[in-house]
Design an enzyme around this catalytic site. Structure first.
Site, PDB file in Angstrom:
ATOM      1  N   CYS A 221      -0.490  -4.412  -1.816  1.00 33.20           N
ATOM      2  CA  CYS A 221      -0.031  -3.596  -2.942  1.00 33.20           C
ATOM      3  C   CYS A 221       1.481  -3.417  -2.890  1.00 33.20           C
ATOM      4  O   CYS A 221       1.998  -2.586  -2.131  1.00 33.20           O
ATOM      5  CB  CYS A 221      -0.730  -2.228  -2.922  1.00 33.20           C
ATOM      6  SG  CYS A 221      -0.217  -1.137  -4.257  1.00 33.20           S
TER       7      CYS A 221
ATOM      8  N   CYS B 291       2.695   0.034  -3.996  1.00 31.80           N
ATOM      9  CA  CYS B 291       2.404   1.093  -3.018  1.00 31.80           C
ATOM     10  C   CYS B 291       3.391   1.072  -1.863  1.00 31.80           C
ATOM     11  O   CYS B 291       3.847   2.124  -1.397  1.00 31.80           O
ATOM     12  CB  CYS B 291       0.993   0.933  -2.455  1.00 31.80           C
ATOM     13  SG  CYS B 291      -0.320   0.826  -3.669  1.00 31.80           S
ATOM     14  N   ASP B 292       3.705  -0.123  -1.369  1.00 37.96           N
ATOM     15  CA  ASP B 292       4.426  -0.239  -0.103  1.00 37.96           C
ATOM     16  C   ASP B 292       5.820  -0.845  -0.210  1.00 37.96           C
ATOM     17  O   ASP B 292       6.547  -0.906   0.790  1.00 37.96           O
ATOM     18  CB  ASP B 292       3.601  -1.098   0.876  1.00 37.96           C
ATOM     19  CG  ASP B 292       2.234  -0.507   1.144  1.00 37.96           C
ATOM     20  OD1 ASP B 292       2.120   0.738   1.139  1.00 37.96           O
ATOM     21  OD2 ASP B 292       1.274  -1.274   1.345  1.00 37.96           O
TER      22      ASP B 292
END
Length: 303
Positions: free
Chosen positions: A130, A133-134
């Protein structure tokens, strides 16, 4: 007893909740993680009708707020098992046993893994699925994205905002993503495309340090030093937990027709987890609307 139990709070599940509530049905939506599904981790959505551009998180928020505003009950609980036969259906989570008259399965798909050495061992230590997300954890660092479809290209463009460099590793000679994304990749100075290469191993002790790559059809091997790798090689069905209850196709997707009706009375399927030719947000939303309509029509037969 609830009229409709919906498994999954992505575009299909939340749209089903919206249509079900507008039809006067009581609804409980379950999701083990967060609302919005894959849409919520998509940096930019530019192919949804009437919306020229919107971020994935904003789209997910609007859909969630709409379902909630109409009175849908949304529970962030993982469904461990389902009872799909008989007049009384059921969904079991660690918090309770919920009963419903119908069920809509809208739990989506999961990211496909590379299945190479180092992937599992370094998950969360530089291996990610992701980018949104990261990505911020890799500011001013060198990273790689593995894949050649639209998701991989979107991830690379998103990461280019934060990272010093992004290397796109793709096993084929051409990208399979949408043309506007391919064109955008070509214009981005800190994105490099490494075509016809595959990941042989992800290296690192306590953190990702490099990818060991080999060229397809050749003996060429190279080591690519990086701090993180984002794997975007597509999705696969997540329906093994339903084996024995519903027929699945050879790829593991739930079989249904265009009415989203399954082989079990009162059980419907919506979104990417069913057999279909195109998996997009717009088709997931359409499935959700159709499944809710079918469920409501089924319930009206018994009034």
């Amino acid at each position: 007893m609830t009229d409709i139990l919906i498994v999954g709070a992505g575009p299909a599940g939340l749209t089903a909740a919206v249509y079900a509530r507008r039809a006067g049905m009581n609804v409980i939506v379950f999701d083990k993680g967060f609302y919005g599904g894959q849409a919520a981790i998509t940096p930019e959505i530019e192919n949804y009708p009437a919306i020229a551009s919107i971020t994935g998180p904003d789209f997910a928020q609007k859909l969630y707020d709409q379902a909630l505003g109409l009175g849908a009950e949304i529970r962030f609980e993982e469904v461990k098992s389902l009872r799909l036969t008989g007049d009384e259906k059921g969904a079991v989570t660690r918090f309770g046993d919920y009963k419903g008259r119908t069920v809509i399965l809208a739990h989506g798909v999961r990211r496909r893994h590379l299945e190479c050495p180092g992937e599992e061992e370094l998950l969360g230590k530089g291996v990610s699925y992701c980018a949104t997300c990261d990505g911020a954890f890799f500011k001013e660092k060198d990273v790689a994205v593995v894949g050649g479809g639209s998701t991989a290209l979107e991830d690379a463009l998103f990461l280019a905002k934060y990272c010093r460099s992004v290397t796109l590793v793709h096993r084929r000679g051409n990208f399979r993503g949408e043309k506007p994304l391919v064109d955008a990749i070509a214009k981005q100075a800190n994105i490099t495309a490494l075509m016809e290469h595959e990941v042989e191993r992800i290296e690192g002790k306590n953190q990702v340090e490099a990818l060991l790559l080999h060229s397809r059809g050749k003996e060429d091997r190279r080591r690519l030093p990086i701090a993180g790798v984002f794997i975007a090689i597509g999705y696969e069905a997540d329906n093994t937990w339903l084996e024995g209850q519903l027929p699945l196709d050879p790829q593991g997707y739930i079989q249904s027709d265009e009415t989203c009706t399954t082989s079990l009375p009162g059980v419907y399927v919506a979104g990417d987890n069913r057999r279909k030719p195109l998996r997009q947000i717009v088709t997931a939303a359409a499935d959700g609307a159709v499944a809710a309509h079918q469920a409501a029509s089924y319930l009206h037969l018994f009034e």
